[in-house]
Design a protein around this motif. Structure first.
Motif, short mmCIF file in Angstrom:
data_model
loop_
_atom_site.label_atom_id
_atom_site.label_comp_id
_atom_site.label_asym_id
_atom_site.label_seq_id
_atom_site.Cartn_x
_atom_site.Cartn_y
_atom_site.Cartn_z
N HIS A 32 2.41 0.68 11.42
CA HIS A 32 2.56 1.51 10.23
C HIS A 32 3.75 1.10 9.37
N GLN A 33 4.68 0.32 9.92
CA GLN A 33 5.85 -0.02 9.12
C GLN A 33 5.51 -0.96 7.97
N VAL A 34 4.46 -1.76 8.10
CA VAL A 34 4.05 -2.64 7.01
C VAL A 34 2.98 -1.91 6.20
N ARG A 35 3.32 -1.56 4.99
CA ARG A 35 2.43 -0.71 4.19
C ARG A 35 2.67 -0.94 2.71
N SER A 36 1.76 -0.47 1.92
CA SER A 36 1.89 -0.54 0.47
C SER A 36 2.83 0.56 0.01
N ALA A 37 3.98 0.18 -0.52
CA ALA A 37 4.94 1.17 -0.99
C ALA A 37 4.69 1.55 -2.44
N TRP A 38 4.13 0.63 -3.19
CA TRP A 38 3.83 0.91 -4.59
C TRP A 38 2.59 0.13 -5.00
N ILE A 39 1.68 0.82 -5.65
CA ILE A 39 0.44 0.21 -6.13
C ILE A 39 0.29 0.56 -7.60
N SER A 40 0.12 -0.45 -8.43
CA SER A 40 -0.12 -0.20 -9.85
C SER A 40 -1.48 0.46 -10.05
N PRO A 41 -1.58 1.37 -11.02
CA PRO A 41 -2.89 1.96 -11.31
C PRO A 41 -3.95 0.92 -11.65
N VAL A 61 7.11 -7.85 0.10
CA VAL A 61 6.16 -8.82 -0.46
C VAL A 61 5.64 -8.24 -1.76
N TYR A 62 5.72 -9.04 -2.82
CA TYR A 62 5.25 -8.62 -4.14
C TYR A 62 3.90 -9.28 -4.42
N ILE A 63 3.03 -8.54 -5.06
CA ILE A 63 1.73 -9.07 -5.46
C ILE A 63 1.67 -9.09 -6.98
N LEU A 69 1.47 -12.96 -14.47
CA LEU A 69 2.53 -12.64 -13.52
C LEU A 69 2.97 -11.18 -13.63
N THR A 70 2.02 -10.29 -13.76
CA THR A 70 2.30 -8.86 -13.78
C THR A 70 2.34 -8.34 -12.35
N VAL A 71 3.42 -7.64 -11.98
CA VAL A 71 3.52 -7.08 -10.63
C VAL A 71 2.57 -5.90 -10.51
N VAL A 72 1.69 -5.96 -9.49
CA VAL A 72 0.70 -4.89 -9.31
C VAL A 72 0.86 -4.16 -7.99
N ALA A 73 1.69 -4.66 -7.07
CA ALA A 73 1.89 -3.97 -5.80
C ALA A 73 3.15 -4.49 -5.12
N THR A 74 3.76 -3.62 -4.30
CA THR A 74 4.90 -3.98 -3.45
C THR A 74 4.59 -3.52 -2.04
N GLU A 104 -0.96 -10.42 8.84
CA GLU A 104 -2.09 -10.74 7.99
C GLU A 104 -2.33 -9.58 7.03
N LEU A 105 -2.23 -9.84 5.73
CA LEU A 105 -2.47 -8.84 4.71
C LEU A 105 -3.81 -9.11 4.02
N SER A 106 -4.51 -8.07 3.70
CA SER A 106 -5.77 -8.21 2.99
C SER A 106 -5.50 -8.51 1.51
N HIS A 107 -6.54 -8.80 0.78
CA HIS A 107 -6.44 -9.05 -0.66
C HIS A 107 -5.81 -7.87 -1.39
N ARG A 108 -5.95 -6.66 -0.84
CA ARG A 108 -5.39 -5.45 -1.44
C ARG A 108 -4.06 -5.05 -0.81
N GLY A 109 -3.48 -5.94 0.00
CA GLY A 109 -2.16 -5.68 0.54
C GLY A 109 -2.12 -4.80 1.76
N GLN A 110 -3.26 -4.55 2.39
CA GLN A 110 -3.30 -3.75 3.60
C GLN A 110 -3.13 -4.63 4.83
N LEU A 111 -2.46 -4.09 5.87
CA LEU A 111 -2.26 -4.85 7.09
C LEU A 111 -3.54 -4.92 7.90
#
Length: 327
Positions: A32-41, A61-63, A69-74, A104-111
């Motif tokens: 659970h420690q590796v998670r999406s802290a911020w997701i752009s709408p 990790v920034y996506i 180069l717009t940041v869409v997730a952290t 291993e992170l998915s395309h959507r940043g999930q572990l």
């Protein structure tokens, strides 16, 4: 100076506390420690490709959405994220040296998964599309021992361990389209080394670099279009400048046939681009600008021309290291 993504002081600390490694992590455990802290709408609707950048300074990790180069997730919860590599179905593997784990992170940043490196401190990785194997380079081992190369067979948690004679540090790696693995590092005397683990071989062998001098190991990636290996130098010309070399691979040697300079948005040479990724006639990567020309910044440059960037984003990076493309 930050070189190879681990400073001398931190390297000593890692060696001192590396004995308490945990066993391999099964794929269904909830880390659970590796998670999406911020997701752009707008992240849900973002189309491929996406750029993943690891930052050891912020432990995140920034996506980025390309090409702007717009940041869409952290993604948070890492300890010291290092190199990255792309796998199938848009997943990205992230090595974490301090936790001795490869996430291993998915395309959507999930572990999705995690592997353990109980022998050392992982810095780089490479995925083999011909076999589904994952190669991991451990910068150095526990107790200040030499690093090594780990190859996790598809769906396996117990890797085969390899080492090149005379090599102490293991930095970054890349597969060609035929399953041959190339990886760089340094020898016991600090000299740059480039090695190959040929497909089906029981041992890797060192390649003699001809046509120039590479001083400090950086990214390794195969250019299938030109049948060349791209190798980064974090100390190009033995100075605080990063550049890329194009190498033609022979049976026992690698010959430098081209050189790419990279510049920041201010026009100054890039200080320390540790790992970049080539895609669609472009290079994406980040400059850990300890030289002070500009803030640390993520860039897109033209390839094979290099030179001035076509895009940049200086809003997130602290000490960026790895880069990978998720399709």
């Amino acid at each position: 100076m930050w070189r190879g993504a681990v400073s001398i002081a931190l390297a000593l600390w890692l060696s001192a506390c590396g004995g308490g490694a945990t066993p391999p992590v099964p794929p269904d455990i909830n880390l659970h420690q590796v998670r999406s802290a911020w997701i752009s709408p707008g992240f849900r609707g973002a189309v491929s490709p996406l750029l993943f950048v690891s930052d050891a300074g912020t432990a995140e990790v920034y996506i980025y959405k390309l090409p702007a180069l717009t940041v869409v997730a952290t993604i948070t919860g890492f300890v010291q994220p290092q190199g990255e590599c792309s796998g199938p179905k848009g997943d990205v593997w992230v090595t974490d040296a301090s936790s001795q784990t490869i996430f291993e992170l998915s395309h959507r940043g999930q572990l999705d998964n995690a592997l353990n490196d109980s022998r050392g401190f992982p810095e780089g990785c490479a995925w083999d599309p011909s076999t589904g194997n994952l190669a991991v380079t451990s910068l150095f081992g526990v107790g200040s021992s030499a690093g090594n190369l780990l190859v996790f067979a598809k769906s396996s948690y117990n890797p085969k361990v390899y080492g090149t004679r005379g090599q102490y540090y293991y930095n970054f790696a890349g597969y060609d389209g035929s399953g041959n693995l190339f990886f760089d590092g340094r020898g016991t005397g600090g000299n740059f080394m480039l090695s190959e683990l040929s497909k089906g071989a029981s041992l890797p062998h060192a390649l003699a670099v001809k046509g120039g001098t590479i001083y400090f190991p950086g990214m390794v990636q195969w250019d299938a279009t030109n049948s060349e290996l791209i190798v980064g130098d974090q100390s190009c010309g033995n100075a605080y400048v990063s550049c890329l070399y194009r190498l033609r691979i022979g049976a026992k040697s690698a010959t430098i046939v081209g050189h790419l300079d990279l510049k920041g948005y201010s026009g100054s040479p890039v200080c320390d681009m540790i790992q970049g990724v080539v895609f669609n006639k472009q290079i994406a990567g980040s400059d850990n600008d300890f030289c002070g020309y500009t803030p640390s910044t993520t860039y897109v440059w033209p390839y094979p021309g290099g030179g001035s960037p076509t895009q940049h984003n200086s809003t997130t990076d602290s000490t960026p290291v790895g880069a990978a493309i998720s399709l």
